[in-house]
Motif scaffolding. Structure first.
Motif, PDB file in Angstrom:
ATOM      1  N   PRO A  13     -21.540  21.497   0.639  1.00 42.78           N
ATOM      2  CA  PRO A  13     -20.847  20.319   1.157  1.00 42.78           C
ATOM      3  C   PRO A  13     -20.019  19.559   0.118  1.00 42.78           C
ATOM      4  O   PRO A  13     -19.160  18.781   0.479  1.00 42.78           O
ATOM      5  N   PHE A  48     -19.793  27.106  -1.883  1.00 36.96           N
ATOM      6  CA  PHE A  48     -19.369  25.789  -2.396  1.00 36.96           C
ATOM      7  C   PHE A  48     -20.151  24.620  -1.796  1.00 36.96           C
ATOM      8  O   PHE A  48     -20.172  23.541  -2.356  1.00 36.96           O
ATOM      9  N   TRP A  88     -18.914  28.733   2.678  1.00 26.70           N
ATOM     10  CA  TRP A  88     -19.732  27.512   2.574  1.00 26.70           C
ATOM     11  C   TRP A  88     -20.944  27.713   1.678  1.00 26.70           C
ATOM     12  O   TRP A  88     -21.299  26.858   0.872  1.00 26.70           O
ATOM     13  N   LEU A 101     -13.975  28.112   5.113  1.00 27.53           N
ATOM     14  CA  LEU A 101     -15.304  27.585   5.430  1.00 27.53           C
ATOM     15  C   LEU A 101     -16.358  28.694   5.416  1.00 27.53           C
ATOM     16  O   LEU A 101     -17.549  28.421   5.237  1.00 27.53           O
ATOM     17  N   GLY A 102     -15.921  29.948   5.605  1.00 21.52           N
ATOM     18  CA  GLY A 102     -16.851  31.071   5.549  1.00 21.52           C
ATOM     19  C   GLY A 102     -17.560  31.169   4.204  1.00 21.52           C
ATOM     20  O   GLY A 102     -18.609  31.785   4.082  1.00 21.52           O
TER      21      GLY A 102
END
Lengths: 286, 259
Positions: free
Chosen positions: B136, B134, B131, B128-129
């Motif tokens: 949502p 990429f 984010w 998720l770091g």
């Protein structure tokens, strides 16, 4: 002794309303598996329950206006569901959550709905609104359920990551600048799913096929997507079992389906609990 | 729009390198514009309320780009609220926070804010770091996946990537969250009680990372309780008691607090 064919296949083979009910349950199992899993993961089961009853007054007004037409019932239910969801967000947005307030909400909504329906309708109408009529689903209602279910599944698929991340670390989602109101979108999806279920299961039971299979699937400790798939499977199994139970036992079908789902939840909880206890004793990872 | 817009201020944004951070800005809360390009964080009269309770009142000051600052104070002094205000996850009742854009910001909430029962793997958590890369909708690329493996080794979590976050110890979980921060590669890093209830060995690993971020010129702001740790590792300190009591070099600020 009945053969398996007579027990399981024949009711669906011979009776069109059983087939319609089965197809409706299949569509609903899909959305309920997806939405129910997200509700359970977000620890929002109670909110789901409240929203289920929030549909009631609007559906009742729809009933007063147009009799038991599925379209008007749904439109009314949708309107009051959205209104309550927005209201609840407003209230919980200001201070810490208030489950007493939520419960008050649903009791009032439920009573208001019953009073409204009983005012013009018969006892049968009241029962129908409360418990649904999964065996009286006609083609129009079926199409409506299928369309709503498809829309819900597609929206969840498109917004899957923000919905999943928002469930476990909402501060992260906000901090990385996800500006869309995913919370509100999710609540809207829950209301949509409940309205889709309303016709089949009524306002009291609609939450059952949504939460019970999801809660049962959650016991097995799978990932999010796998949980959704398992919940859908459970929902489908419960529907088939419940429909057959109601057919052979001459029992009300909605409650029979919810009972079957409840049984699956009980089995899942018991099995995974005893595995957790047993695993260390036989040297396996729990 | 106005909700997010209030975090930025136009006069400073138009020439963030030139304009001196004068605190007499007389800004309107609905000011619009873009944030700083570097890691500077400027607070002007920041006030946050929870219902009727005032959590933070008229806090003003500047975290210089590349500074390493501890935020201390009693329970309920508004430390976490200050971080949340900078991160932009609480609504300001008044004042302005000016800082880099969200993409340049990494925020570590208190561990209690994270739902450990959620069926997520360590690898997914760290990923998720990325984010910013990429977003949502797209899926993480192969380069990012390689970085995740690399970063997990750096924080001592190699071989744990497939574990559920619920199976980790508190220390391991905090290492995973630090790995996520490393991947975020942000100019401003906000840490809310990063060492609470963490074992000593993990604390020393994480402190090395804080020092590393400081060397790399990132702005680090951490809410802490251990004053010895603050004295040893944090050059500047903000002392809060709902209002700002002291803000400056650590020794001077802490002596105000003791007095």
């Amino acid at each position: 002794m009945m053969s398996a064919h007579a027990l399981i296949v024949e009711p669906f083979e011979t009776l069109a309303f059983m087939r319609a009910a089965l197809v409706a349950c299949l569509a609903l199992a899909l959305t309920n598996g997806v939405i129910g899993t997200l509700l359970v993961l977000r620890r929002m089961s109670l909110d789901g329950d409240v929203l289920g009853h929030a549909v009631m007054p609007g559906a009742a007004i729809g009933f007063l206006y147009a009799g038991s037409s599925p379209a008007w019932l749904s439109l009314g239910g949708l309107a009051s569901g959205f209104a309550v969801a927005a209201l609840a967000r407003l209230i919980t947005g200001e201070r810490a959550r208030h489950d007493a307030g939520l419960v008050a909400f649903y009791l009032v909504a439920l009573s208001l709905g019953v009073v409204l329906v009983a005012w013009r309708g018969s006892n049968v109408d009241v029962m129908r609104v409360l418990f649904g009529t999964v065996l009286a689903i006609d083609r129009r209602a079926l199409v409506q359920i299928a369309v709503v279910s498809s829309v819900i599944v597609l929206v969840v698929a498109a917004l899957y990551r923000p919905l999943a991340v928002g469930a476990f670390d909402p501060a992260f989602l906000r901090a990385v600048g996800a500006r869309a109101p995913y919370e509100a979108v999710f609540l809207a999806l829950v209301v949509l799913a409940l309205v889709a279920s309303f016709q089949a299961f009524g306002t009291l039971l609609a939450v059952g096929p949504m939460l019970l299979p999801a809660a049962a699937a959650r016991c097995w400790g799978l990932g999010v997507a796998a949980s959704m798939a398992l919940a859908t499977g459970f929902g489908l199994a419960a529907s088939v079992a419940g429909l057959l139970l109601s057919y052979h036992g001459n029992l009300p079908s909605g409650p029979a389906i919810v009972l079957a789902a409840g049984l699956l939840f009980g089995i899942s909880a018991a099995a995974t609990n005893s595995w957790r206890r047993l695993a260390p004793l036989i040297g396996r990872d729990a | 729009m106005t909700y997010f817009a209030r975090f930025y201020h136009p006069r400073l944004a138009s020439g963030s390198r030139v304009a001196p951070p004068s605190l007499d800005l007389r800004v309107s809360p609905a000011a619009t514009g873009r944030g700083f390009a570097d890691g500077r964080v400027l607070l002007h009269d920041v006030t946050v309320r929870y219902g009727r309770r005032i959590a933070l009142e008229a806090v003003s000051g500047e975290f210089a780009a590349g500074s390493l600052t501890a935020v201390v104070g009693a329970n309920g002094a508004g430390k976490s609220t200050l971080l949340a205000a900078i991160a932009g996850v609480v609504r300001l009742a008044g004042g302005v926070v000016q800082r880099a854009a969200r993409q340049q910001l990494a925020y570590l909430p208190q561990l209690a804010a994270i739902d450990l029962d959620y069926p997520l793997t360590v690898s997914e958590l760290i990923t998720l770091g990325g984010w910013r890369e990429f977003g949502p909708f797209r899926s993480p690329g192969t380069v990012l996946r390689a970085r995740v493996a690399e970063v997990s080794e750096m924080v001592g979590l190699a071989g744990r990537l497939a574990r559920r976050i619920g199976e980790l110890s508190v220390g391991e979980l905090q290492r995973a969250l630090f790995a996520r921060l490393i991947l975020q590669d942000a100019a401003v890093i906000l840490l809310d009680e990063p060492f609470a209830a963490i074992d000593a060995q993990t604390i020393s690993v994480l402190l090395d990372w804080v020092a590393q971020w400081h060397r790399e010129g990132r702005t680090v702001i951490a809410v802490l309780h251990d004053l010895d740790l603050v004295r040893a590792r944090f050059p500047s300190t903000v002392v809060l008691a709902r209002r700002c009591v002291a803000w400056g070099a650590t020794e001077a600020a802490l002596s105000v607090m003791a007095a």
